[in-house]
Design an enzyme around this catalytic site. Structure first.
Site, PDB file in Angstrom:
ATOM      1  N   CYS A 278     -16.716  -5.383 -23.478  1.00  0.00           N
ATOM      2  CA  CYS A 278     -18.088  -5.113 -23.914  1.00  0.00           C
ATOM      3  C   CYS A 278     -19.038  -5.238 -22.723  1.00  0.00           C
ATOM      4  O   CYS A 278     -19.178  -6.306 -22.145  1.00  0.00           O
ATOM      5  CB  CYS A 278     -18.490  -6.093 -25.003  1.00  0.00           C
ATOM      6  SG  CYS A 278     -20.185  -5.904 -25.540  1.00  0.00           S
ATOM      7  N   LEU A 279     -19.660  -4.130 -22.385  1.00  0.00           N
ATOM      8  CA  LEU A 279     -20.615  -4.112 -21.269  1.00  0.00           C
ATOM      9  C   LEU A 279     -21.972  -3.597 -21.727  1.00  0.00           C
ATOM     10  O   LEU A 279     -22.843  -3.317 -20.908  1.00  0.00           O
ATOM     11  CB  LEU A 279     -20.079  -3.210 -20.142  1.00  0.00           C
ATOM     12  CG  LEU A 279     -18.776  -3.651 -19.507  1.00  0.00           C
ATOM     13  CD1 LEU A 279     -18.276  -2.595 -18.536  1.00  0.00           C
ATOM     14  CD2 LEU A 279     -18.947  -4.973 -18.797  1.00  0.00           C
TER      15      LEU A 279
END
Length: 169
Positions: free
Chosen positions: A116-117
């Site tokens: 998750c960025l």
């Protein structure tokens, strides 16, 4: 807001000039050469700073990337396979980096082990596209993600060092 260490790391990674993705048959080879040059510089800088933490390579077309990344804690090296594809809308869209063996082991991950960025890295990428490339995604995306998530996974016993696993696993 970017801290001083991140600014220093970012300043040492060459920015890319060519705005081309895999569908651009004429300009993609030029962009790919810039990507490789930038990655070589980034990995060289890491080795010079005694911060060597990954190996990466791509397929011949430069559309699929894979390798290993590692995290060292308590004198133990935790090694993980990493992979990602270059999106068709690249460089406007950042690659989605995956560590498949960690799929489902942390909330900060999407299906298939994609890290998750969204909150921190994607806005930075969108402000800097097309100057950012694969090296930037690794340095400003995967590196900080691992620095936060891997120690937590180790602490919770979700990730166990290979030498500490019961025999037969």
């Amino acid at each position: 807001m970017v801290d001083a260490a991140t600014k220093k790391t970012l300043a040492a990674i060459p920015l890319l000039k060519t705005k081309a993705g895999p569908r651009d048959k004429e300009e993609w080879p030029v962009r790919l050469k810039e990507e490789v040059t930038s990655l070589i510089k980034y990995i060289h800088n890491n080795k010079e700073a005694d911060n060597d933490w990954l190996r990466i390579q791509s397929n011949k077309e430069g559309t699929r990337w894979f390798g290993k990344c590692w995290y060292i804690q308590d004198y133990k090296k935790y090694e993980f396979e990493l992979e990602f594809d270059i999106p068709v809308t690249y460089p406007s869209t950042a690659p989605e980096i995956a560590i498949p063996e960690l799929d489902g082991k942390t909330a900060k991950m999407y299906r298939g082990g994609k890290i998750c960025l969204t909150e921190h890295f994607k806005p930075l990428w969108s402000r800097n596209a097309p100057k950012f490339g694969v090296a930037h995604a690794l340095a400003l995306g995967l590196g900080p993600w691992m620095a936060v998530e891997i120690p937590d996974l180790i602490k919770r016993g979700v990730v166990v060092h290979k030498d500490d696993q019961p025999s037969g696993e």
